[in-house]
Design a protein around this motif. Structure first.
Motif, mmCIF file in Angstrom:
data_model
loop_
_atom_site.group_PDB
_atom_site.id
_atom_site.type_symbol
_atom_site.label_atom_id
_atom_site.label_comp_id
_atom_site.label_asym_id
_atom_site.label_seq_id
_atom_site.Cartn_x
_atom_site.Cartn_y
_atom_site.Cartn_z
ATOM 1 N N ALA A 21 0.832 -1.206 0.000
ATOM 2 C CA ALA A 21 0.000 0.000 0.000
ATOM 3 C C ALA A 21 0.864 1.252 0.000
ATOM 4 C CB ALA A 21 -0.940 -0.009 1.208
ATOM 5 N N ARG A 22 1.942 1.229 0.768
ATOM 6 C CA ARG A 22 2.872 2.370 0.793
ATOM 7 C C ARG A 22 3.516 2.578 -0.574
ATOM 8 N NH1 ARG A 22 7.159 0.621 4.608
ATOM 9 N NH2 ARG A 22 8.160 2.536 3.890
ATOM 10 N N GLU A 23 3.916 1.466 -1.201
ATOM 11 C CA GLU A 23 4.632 1.594 -2.471
ATOM 12 C C GLU A 23 3.710 2.074 -3.587
ATOM 13 O OE1 GLU A 23 8.128 -0.613 -4.997
ATOM 14 O OE2 GLU A 23 7.097 -1.734 -3.419
ATOM 15 N N ARG A 24 2.460 1.660 -3.547
ATOM 16 C CA ARG A 24 1.529 2.085 -4.601
ATOM 17 C C ARG A 24 1.369 3.598 -4.629
ATOM 18 N NH1 ARG A 24 -2.894 -1.456 -7.271
ATOM 19 N NH2 ARG A 24 -2.730 0.437 -8.486
ATOM 20 N N GLU A 25 1.597 4.256 -3.513
ATOM 21 C CA GLU A 25 1.447 5.710 -3.465
ATOM 22 C C GLU A 25 2.548 6.420 -4.241
ATOM 23 O OE1 GLU A 25 1.247 6.925 0.567
ATOM 24 O OE2 GLU A 25 -0.664 5.931 0.966
ATOM 25 N N VAL A 26 3.702 5.783 -4.369
ATOM 26 C CA VAL A 26 4.857 6.458 -4.978
ATOM 27 C C VAL A 26 5.411 5.738 -6.204
ATOM 28 C CG1 VAL A 26 5.590 7.657 -2.882
ATOM 29 C CG2 VAL A 26 6.365 5.312 -3.294
ATOM 30 N N VAL A 27 4.907 4.537 -6.488
ATOM 31 C CA VAL A 27 5.408 3.753 -7.613
ATOM 32 C C VAL A 27 4.225 3.256 -8.443
ATOM 33 C CG1 VAL A 27 6.659 1.662 -8.298
ATOM 34 C CG2 VAL A 27 7.449 2.993 -6.326
ATOM 35 N N PRO A 28 4.191 3.499 -9.756
ATOM 36 C CA PRO A 28 3.073 3.012 -10.565
ATOM 37 C C PRO A 28 2.998 1.482 -10.520
ATOM 38 C CG PRO A 28 4.884 3.795 -11.958
ATOM 39 C CD PRO A 28 5.199 4.224 -10.557
ATOM 40 N N GLY A 29 1.811 0.975 -10.179
ATOM 41 C CA GLY A 29 1.645 -0.462 -10.061
ATOM 42 C C GLY A 29 2.124 -1.038 -8.749
ATOM 43 N N GLY A 30 2.800 -0.227 -7.945
ATOM 44 C CA GLY A 30 3.265 -0.699 -6.643
ATOM 45 C C GLY A 30 4.423 -1.671 -6.703
ATOM 46 N N SER A 31 5.192 -1.644 -7.801
ATOM 47 C CA SER A 31 6.324 -2.552 -7.928
ATOM 48 C C SER A 31 7.344 -1.960 -8.887
ATOM 49 C CB SER A 31 5.878 -3.926 -8.442
ATOM 50 O OG SER A 31 6.983 -4.785 -8.633
#
Length: 449
Positions: A21-31
Motif C-alpha cells: 500500500a505504501r509503495e503504490r502511493e509512490v510507484v506506478p503499479g506498486g512494484s
C-alpha cells in the motif's frame, strides 16, 4: 509420494500488505519490476541465506527464482559478501579502471575459446543492445533476426514477438509476424526485425534465404527461457551456420541466463559458433552486470583506442569495483565440479517431478536443461513458444500461489533454477511442493476449461 516434507504457509501477510500500500502511493503499479509482480502482491523480502529467503513477516521460502537465475550460490554467499565488503571499503566507484576488471575478464575469457575478449556493462539488456549495435557497425546493415517468444531484455528490436497472441501469430506468407513488445514501437523496428520459428530448420532456412542479405545479426538463446526452455537442435544450428557463411551476418549467442549450463557456457554444448556472446546474471555474483564477449576480430568494433571507434561501449558504472569483486568470487567458486553437481541436481529434479506427474496422472510437465527448469500445464509435447504459451493463466497463477503456500518461490511463470546450497532434501521439498500445488488446483477445480 506422501506430502509430509513441510507444512503449508499462508501467503498474504499484514506487513507485506502494508508495504505494498505504501509503495503504490509512490510507484506506478506498486512494484519496481513487472517481472516480479503477481497478484495480489508479492511478499516483501527481508533477508536471504543460502537457498532460503525470508520475507518481512518471517516466512521462509526455498528460493528457486534466485533473482531470475542470477544467484548461482544463493543468498549471502560468504566469499561474495567478503569480496564486496573489501571492495566497498576501498571505494564503490571510480572514474578509473581497476585490476579487478582485468581479473574477472581473464577468468571468463579463460573458460571459453569463443570468448577471446570481453567488455563489461551493467545489465543483460545493455549487453544485448551493444552486441546488436556492434553487429550493425561491422556489417553496415540494420536488420536483426530473432526467434519467436525468446526474451533478450528490454530493447525494442529484441522485444519484438516476445509474447504474441494467436490472432497475430502469422504474416501473409504464413511465417511468424513481427509484433511489437510494447505500445508505440516504431514501424521501422517491426520491418527490420525478422522473427524465426524455433527449431524449424527448413522454415528458418527459407526465411533466411529471403532476409539474410539485409541482416546485421541473428540473436539466439540456446535454451530460451520464455520460449519453452527447449534446447536448440543441431539441425537448427547447422542452418544458422550455413546462412551466416552465405550472407555474412553475425550470430549473437545470448547466454545471460544459459551461460550457467557448462563451464564454457551454453554455446559449446550445442555446437554453436557465435561471433558475439552476451552475458550477465551469474557473472556478477548478485550485483548488477552485463558483458559482451567474442572473437578478437568481432570485439574490435568496441576498441576505443581507434581514431574513431565504430561503437562506444561504456557507462558510468560499467565494470564497477563491487560487481567485479562479487563476480570474481562467485565465478571462481562456480568451477567445473560445482556446475556438474548443479546440472545433476537439475536433471534429478526434472525427472522426479515428471515421474510424479505421471504417477498422479497430472497433465503437466517440466522442461529445461542443466540447472534450469520450467513448469508447463500440458502433457502435450513442448517444442516452441506456441506450444508452451500458457492457455491456463489463472491455473498457473493458482499453482504459483500454492507453491508459495508450501514454502517454494518460483518465478511467476513457474520456472526456476537450482543453486549450490541446495541438496537432495531441497529437491524433495521442491518436487513435493510443485506436485501438490498442481493437485490443489485440480481439487479446487481451478483448472480452466
Amino acid at each position: 509420494m506422501r506430502f509430509t516434507t513441510f507444512s503449508k504457509q499462508h501467503v498474504r501477510s499484514s506487513n507485506s500488505s502494508v508495504a505494498f500500500a505504501r509503495e503504490r502511493e509512490v510507484v506506478p503499479g506498486g512494484s519496481m519490476r513487472n517481472a516480479t509482480w503477481f497478484t495480489p502482491h508479492p511478499p516483501y523480502a527481508a533477508k536471504g541465506l543460502g537457498c532460503w529467503v525470508e520475507d518481512i513477516d518471517g516466512r521462509r521460502f526455498l528460493d528457486c527464482a534466485n533473482n531470475f537465475f542470477s544467484l548461482s550460490h544463493g543468498h549471502a554467499f560468504s566469499p561474495v559478501v567478503e569480496a564486496i565488503r573489501a571492495a566497498a571499503g576501498n571505494g564503490t566507484a571510480f572514474g578509473l579502471p581497476t585490476e579487478k576488471e582485468i581479473e574477472l575478464a581473464q577468468l571468463i575469457t579463460g573458460r571459453s575459446p569463443s570468448c577471446e575478449q570481453i567488455r563489461f556493462c551493467t545489465s543483460g539488456t545493455e549487453a544485448v543492445m551493444f552486441a546488436v549495435k556492434g553487429a550493425r557497425a561491422l556489417t553496415g546493415r540494420g536488420a536483426l533476426a530473432k526467434f519467436e517468444g525468446a526474451y533478450h531484455g528490454s530493447y525494442d528490436w529484441v522485444e519484438v514477438s516476445l509474447a504474441p497472441d494467436p490472432d497475430g501469430w502469422d504474416d501473409e506468407q504464413g511465417n511468424p509476424a513481427s509484433i511489437g513488445g510494447a505500445e508505440g514501437v516504431p514501424r521501422h523496428v517491426l520491418r527490420d526485425t525478422i522473427v524465426l520459428p524455433w527449431n524449424e530448420p527448413d522454415r528458418c532456412a527459407a526465411i533466411l534465404a529471403k532476409e539474410g542479405p539485409r541482416l546485421a545479426g541473428l540473436i539466439i538463446d540456446p535454451v530460451p527461457s520464455r520460449a519453452g526452455m527447449i534446447p536448440v537442435t543441431r539441425e537448427m544450428i547447422d542452418v544458422l551456420h550455413a546462412a551466416r557463411e552465405k550472407y555474412g551476418f553475425l550470430i549473437i549467442s545470448d547466454e545471460v541466463i544459459s551461460f550457467r549450463l557448462s563451464y564454457a557456457g551454453a554455446h559449446p554444448l550445442f555446437g554453436l559458433r557465435p561471433d558475439l556472446i552476451t552475458l550477465g546474471k551469474i557473472i556478477g555474483g548478485g550485483m548488477p552486470i552485463g558483458a559482451v564477449a567474442g572473437s578478437a576480430r568481432a570485439m574490435a568494433v568496441f576498441d576505443h583506442t581507434q581514431s574513431k571507434p565504430l561503437v562506444a561501449l561504456g557507462g558510468t558504472f560499467s565494470a564497477n569495483p563491487l560487481a567485479m569483486a562479487a563476480g570474481l568470487a562467485a565465478m571462481t567458486a562456480l568451477d567445473e565440479p560445482a556446475i556438474a553437481r548443479l546440472n545433476q541436481l537439475g536433471s534429478d529434479l526434472r525427472a522426479a517431478i515428471n515421474l510424479s506427474f505421471i504417477e498422479r496422472r497430472i497433465p503437466a510437465q517440466v522442461t529445461g536443461s542443466g540447472s534450469l527448469f520450467r513448469l508447463h500445464l500440458t502433457s502435450k509435447p513442448i517444442t516452441n513458444y506456441r506450444s508452451c504459451r500458457c492457455l491456463l493463466p489463472k491455473t498457473l497463477q493458482a499453482v504459483h500461489a500454492s507453491a508459495l503456500d508450501y514454502g517454494v518461490l518460483l518465478t511467476p511463470n513457474c520456472s526456476g533454477a537450482v543453486s549450490t546450497p541446495m541438496d537432495s532434501a531441497s529437491i524433495d521439498h521442491l518436487v513435493a511442493a510443485v506436485t501438490q500445488s498442481i493437485a490443489d488446483a485440480f481439487a479446487r477445480q481451478a483448472w480452466e476449461k
